[in-house]
Each structure stands twice: as C-alpha cells, then as structure tokens.
Design an enzyme around this catalytic site. Structure first.
Site, short mmCIF file in Angstrom:
data_model
loop_
_atom_site.label_atom_id
_atom_site.label_comp_id
_atom_site.label_asym_id
_atom_site.label_seq_id
_atom_site.Cartn_x
_atom_site.Cartn_y
_atom_site.Cartn_z
N LYS A 181 0.85 -1.20 0.00
CA LYS A 181 0.00 0.00 0.00
C LYS A 181 0.88 1.25 0.00
O LYS A 181 1.52 1.57 0.99
CB LYS A 181 -0.92 0.07 1.22
CG LYS A 181 -1.97 1.16 1.02
CD LYS A 181 -2.63 1.65 2.29
CE LYS A 181 -1.96 2.84 2.91
NZ LYS A 181 -1.93 4.07 2.08
N GLU A 257 10.33 1.68 10.16
CA GLU A 257 11.32 2.74 9.92
C GLU A 257 10.55 4.05 10.05
O GLU A 257 9.68 4.35 9.23
CB GLU A 257 11.95 2.58 8.54
CG GLU A 257 12.77 1.30 8.47
CD GLU A 257 13.53 1.09 7.17
OE1 GLU A 257 13.30 1.84 6.21
OE2 GLU A 257 14.35 0.16 7.13
N CYS A 291 13.66 11.28 5.66
CA CYS A 291 13.74 10.92 7.08
C CYS A 291 15.14 11.13 7.63
O CYS A 291 15.33 11.38 8.81
CB CYS A 291 13.32 9.47 7.26
SG CYS A 291 14.22 8.35 6.18
N GLU A 393 9.96 17.03 13.89
CA GLU A 393 10.29 16.70 12.51
C GLU A 393 9.40 17.54 11.59
O GLU A 393 8.21 17.29 11.46
CB GLU A 393 10.04 15.20 12.25
CG GLU A 393 10.55 14.77 10.89
CD GLU A 393 10.21 13.33 10.55
OE1 GLU A 393 9.10 12.88 10.87
OE2 GLU A 393 11.06 12.66 9.92
P1 NDP Z 1 2.58 8.37 7.36
O1 NDP Z 1 2.93 7.65 8.60
O2 NDP Z 1 1.52 9.40 7.42
O3 NDP Z 1 2.12 7.36 6.23
C1 NDP Z 1 2.92 6.29 5.81
C2 NDP Z 1 2.02 5.21 5.23
O4 NDP Z 1 1.21 4.65 6.27
C3 NDP Z 1 1.06 5.72 4.18
O5 NDP Z 1 0.88 4.71 3.20
C4 NDP Z 1 -0.20 5.94 5.00
O6 NDP Z 1 -1.36 5.95 4.22
C5 NDP Z 1 -0.16 4.75 5.92
N1 NDP Z 1 -0.95 4.90 7.13
C6 NDP Z 1 -1.29 6.03 7.77
N2 NDP Z 1 -2.02 5.74 8.89
C7 NDP Z 1 -2.16 4.37 8.93
C8 NDP Z 1 -2.78 3.45 9.81
N3 NDP Z 1 -3.42 3.87 10.90
N4 NDP Z 1 -2.70 2.14 9.53
C9 NDP Z 1 -2.02 1.69 8.45
N5 NDP Z 1 -1.42 2.50 7.57
C10 NDP Z 1 -1.47 3.83 7.81
O7 NDP Z 1 3.94 8.96 6.80
P2 NDP Z 1 4.12 9.96 5.60
O8 NDP Z 1 3.57 9.33 4.36
O9 NDP Z 1 3.63 11.29 6.04
O10 NDP Z 1 5.72 9.98 5.44
C11 NDP Z 1 6.54 10.83 6.16
C12 NDP Z 1 7.12 10.14 7.38
O11 NDP Z 1 7.85 8.97 6.99
C13 NDP Z 1 8.12 11.00 8.11
O12 NDP Z 1 7.89 10.91 9.49
C14 NDP Z 1 9.45 10.37 7.78
O13 NDP Z 1 10.46 10.59 8.72
C15 NDP Z 1 9.09 8.93 7.68
N6 NDP Z 1 10.09 8.21 6.91
C16 NDP Z 1 10.95 7.37 7.56
C17 NDP Z 1 11.95 6.73 6.88
C18 NDP Z 1 12.88 5.80 7.57
O14 NDP Z 1 13.54 5.02 6.88
N7 NDP Z 1 12.97 5.82 8.89
C19 NDP Z 1 12.15 6.94 5.44
C20 NDP Z 1 11.19 7.82 4.85
C21 NDP Z 1 10.20 8.43 5.58
P3 NDP Z 1 -1.91 7.34 3.63
O15 NDP Z 1 -0.78 8.17 3.23
O16 NDP Z 1 -2.67 6.87 2.49
O17 NDP Z 1 -2.68 7.95 4.73
#
Ligand code: NDP
Length: 490
Positions: A181, A257, A291, A393
C-alpha cells in the site's frame, strides 16, 4: 509539458495478477504538487478489496509455486523486475517527479536506479545465504530460514518506489507474497509494480497493490487482517504506534522505519568545502522531505559566522522550480496538507525568536507554478536546542542552525531528542570522529559524508525512530522464520 505528463490517469488496484476496480466504486484524486492539477483518479480499496488481496496472497503462498520453486528461478524473476524498472526508468522518473514534486533528474539518476538495485541486490544476496549447523555427540542440528507468509508493505510518499522495493526485494527473495500500500498522495509508480512483477514471470497473487488511506481505511484493514502475517512499515512515528496497536490482536510481526531529526555536527576543524555542499543536500534534498535529513545543524561557535555566510550562499544558489525541468534542484512539498504543516513552522520559529538567515517565503516562480506548494530553502539560527523547530520533525525545506562551544555540549544537544535515526559528523580529527560516532544514539552515523548506503548494512532507528533493522541479513531475518531441525544420528 508533454501529454504523458499532463494526462489524467485512472489508477486501479492490482489483485491476483489483474487490475481491478474498487468494489464500492470509491475513487480519490491525486494532484500535481507543483500546480495542483489533478493527475490521477485512484481506486480506493475497501475492506472487501483488502480481503480479496489477502486471500490471493495467501493462496499464492500456500498453494502456488512461488516459495517452493528453485531459489535461482525465484531470484531470476526478481532480477528481471529490476531490469524492467531500468528499461522503464524515464517513465518512472517522470511519474515520481509528477506525483511527489521531486526533481526529475534526482528521480532518474538516484531513486529509480536504487529502486531497481533494491530488487537485484536482495535476489543476489539471498542466493548467497546458508544456514547454521550445530553438531552434538549423537545428533545434528541444522537451521532453515523459511518465508513467513503474507507480508503487508506500507510505505510513505517521500521516496515511493525506492522505499517500496527496499521492502519488496527481501520479502520476495525470501519466498513471501506481498500486499503493497503506497501513500495515497503518491501512488503512481508503485501502482505499476504488480504489472512489472507479472511481466517478470512472477506468479499471480504474489505481488498485489492496493490503494487508499491509512486509519479507518485501506492501511488499517491491512494491519488488522488475520491473513496478513507481518507488516513492514515506513512512515511517521505516530502511525507506527497506531499500527502496533492495530496489529496486536493478530500478533503481527512488525518492522518500523520511522521519523528522524538528525544532528549534523560541524566541528571547527571540518573541511567546509566538503561539509557545506553535503549539508545543503542533507537539508534540502527532496525539499527536506527525507527521514535522514540533517535538519539540526550544530555548528561550533568559532566558525559560526563563516559557516552561516557560506551555507546561506549555497542555499541561495539552489534552483527552485518545475520538478520536470532538468536544471531544478528543489521542487514543491508534496501536498496542501503537508504545505500547511511545514509553513506553520514559520510562525512557530517567529514566536520562538529564531533568527531568519535565509528564505521563509514563497519563491518567485513562473505564473503556472503559482498554485504549487513552494517554499524557499529556509534557514534559522536558534540558540535554544529545546525550541520546537529544533525538536519536531518538520519534513520540509526548513533547517535550524544551533551553535555549540564544546564537544560535550554538541553531544548533549545531538542526543536531546526523541528520535535516533541517524547523525552526521564533520571533523578532520579521527579520534574525535570515532568518539562522537560511538556516543550519538542513532542507527546510522555518517562521518564526513551523508546518505552513503551499502545495502548489506543495518538500517533503522534508535528510540522513536524505529523498531528492528532492515538491510542485508537483517531484512532476511525479518522476512523469514528460522527453523531448527534436530536429527538423531543413531
Ligand atoms: P505516514 O505515517 O503518514 O504514512 C505512511 C504510510 O502509512 C502511508 O501509506 C499511509 O497511508 C499509511 N498509514 C497512515 N495511517 C495508517 C494506519 N493507521 N494504519 C495503516 N497505515 C497507515 O507517513 P508519511 O507518508 O507522512 O511519510 C513521512 C514520514 O515517513 C516522516 O515521518 C518520515 O520521517 C518517515 N520516513 C521514515 C523513513 C525511515 O527510513 N525511517 C524513510 C522515509 C520516511 P496514507 O498516506 O494513504 O494515509
């Protein structure tokens, strides 16, 4: 712009080897963040659709040929996926630039090749793996690493194809089946992974792609579905907590992550000719939506004035503009919602008496980009390391410079955060480089460099930046179950 870029696409779910529509005919829009034009209508997976995907993935796992075929055959198919990604790299880079707002050249030269490498690397790596043998007097133990089952791969919007294949490579190499997803704001490139897998000869049901939102929608249906055995998730720390809670009833194995707020520590003996351009990358690459971004820049006070002058000049030299333009260094941020979050920190910074060094407003752009979610590369100076802009962040093109006097002070500031994904150190003093690297509480430390990745190395976060490690054998351990077999030799 060419027609391929401006046309509005219909993005369907990919379940059991076929594109299918949302069973409730629910569609949502995706917009180009540079212009706000609608670029896609995307089918949202309902609970029933996720159930269909989970059943297909379960059937492919239990009764299909995928996990039992010779390892070399399985890995050849994964390598073929990587080749197809390279064959389609211009198209994929165009889509990634369109969807995320990242510069086309960065997608073309870095992210799409890395997406392909994620697959070929884990196919090659898997073929090198053995098991362990523990001989006893009258018995012999040997271990096997068997696939876990059906994997849910949930990824964020900042590096869509690269982060999804980082999970898909080891997942498939180990013999699992997958339901992917992508984030709802950036589904375009990831939506093609099902057809790419099929073209590579991977059996139907092994790679499924669903689209939709997180909580109360597709993401949550996945994390609560009994047929999904594990979740590999990259995204925000708060989402990680929700997934852990939702996955508890079905006892899902999880790997997270999560967010970061890395300290980029610049000592007075640093080679600024190297430190400045790399720190600019670490601050503003992908509009700071990384990130691993070095978003807290700790600078030793003795070189503060010199650093500020050179860093500001380098930020001012960045070309902010149309992501599809090959000379653009920085595009918009990803969405309206995110733009509002990022720009809210301009007010927060003002309220906290931060000194604006550069940026802080919309850049001057051609008219057709006037509705895009643009912000200049923005630099603040802040003496208080506990200020919100030093702690939270922001995930946008805003960085804070925090002065320090001594090594001890630098360390204490670097570690005074809930996050621990990575750290960056600039010094020509070797013993100090080791000393600091050992004491910064983070999963990766880069000394005199940034974002250099060896895919064999462990990757993940300390503290609230993650749970578990991926990379090399760490990924394979997550995507497999170790089994011990003990044979009586008498
Ligand atoms: P989110 O946590 O908002 O979303 C990530 C994914 O999780 C999306 O596909 C989202 O769907 C889905 N999601 C959201 N809520 C739920 C839930 N309750 N249950 C299951 N799936 C869910 O992150 P962002 O997309 O905003 O990305 C940015 C974040 O990612 C930053 O905090 C960044 O630091 C982190 N990140 C970490 C990395 C690492 O390697 N540590 C690398 C890259 C980013 P939808 O978007 O459709 O709501």
């Amino acid at each position: 712009m060419t027609e391929t870029i401006t046309k509005v696409r219909e993005v369907k779910l990919f379940i059991n080897g076929k594109y299918v529509e949302s069973s409730a005919n629910q569609l949502f829009e995706v917009k180009n963040p540079a212009t706000q034009e609608v670029i896609a209508h995307v089918h949202e997976a309902t609970a029933d659709d996720v159930d269909q995907a989970a059943r297909a993935a379960r059937e492919a796992f239990e009764n299909g040929p995928w996990r039992t075929m010779p390892l070399s055959e399985r890995c050849n198919k994964i390598r073929r996926m990587a080749e197809i990604i390279i064959e389609r790299k211009e198209e994929l880079a165009r889509l990634e630039a369109l969807d995320v707002g990242k510069p086309y050249t960065v997608a073309l030269e870095r992210e799409i090749p890395r997406a392909a490498h994620n697959l070929s690397f884990f196919a090659d790596f898997m073929e090198q793996q053995g098991g362990e043998v523990y001989p006893m007097e009258d018995y012999i133990n040997y271990t096997r690493y068997e696939p876990v089952g059906v994997a849910g791969l949930i990824t964020p919007w900042n590096l869509p194809l690269m982060l999804t294949t980082w999970k898909l490579g080891p997942c498939l190499a180990a013999g699992n089946t997958a339901i992917i997803k992508p984030a709802e704001v950036t589904p375009l490139t990831v939506s093609l992974l099902g057809e790419i897998a099929k073209e590579a000869g991977i059996p139907d049901g092994v790679v499924n792609v669903v689209h939709g939102f997180g909580g109360g929608s597709t993401g949550e249906y996945m994390t609560t579905h009994p047929e999904i055995d594990l979740i590999s998730f990259t995204g925000e720390t708060s989402t990680g907590k929700a997934i852990m809670k939702n996955g508890a009833d079905t006892l899902k194995k999880v790997s997270f992550e999560l967010g970061g707020k890395a300290a980029n520590i610049i000592f007075e003996d640093a080679d600024l000719n190297k430190a400045i351009p790399v720190s600019i990358q670490a601050a503003f690459m992908n509009s700071g939506q990384v990130c691993l971004a070095g978003s807290r820049i700790l600078v030793q006070r003795t070189i503060l004035d010199k650093f500020l002058e050179q860093f500001k000049a380098a930020a001012a030299a960045l070309v902010v503009g149309d992501p599809q333009n090959p000379t653009t260094n920085m595009g918009p941020v990803v969405s309206k919602e995110h733009y509002e979050k990022v720009t809210s920190y301009l007010d927060i910074a003002r309220e906290e008496n931060s000194t604006l060094i550069y940026g802080g407003k919309r850049p001057e752009l051609p008219d057709y980009l006037n509705t895009g979610y643009y912000l200049e590369p923005t630099i603040y100076l802040q003496e208080n390391p506990n200020a919100r802009i030093c702690q939270e962040e922001i995930f946008g093109p805003i960085v804070t410079i925090i002065p320090f006097d001594t090594e001890e002070e630098a360390l204490s500031i670097a570690n005074a955060t809930d996050y621990g994904l990575n750290g960056i150190v600039w010094t020509e003093n070797l013993t100090r480089a080791h000393r600091i690297s050992h004491k910064v509480r983070a999963g990766t430390i880069w000394v005199n460099c940034w974002f250099v990745r060896d895919l064999r190395a462990p990757f993940g976060g300390f503290k609230k930046s993650g749970v578990g490690r991926e990379g090399g054998h760490h990924s394979l351990e997550f995507f497999t179950e170790a089994k011990n077999i003990c044979i009586n030799l008498n």
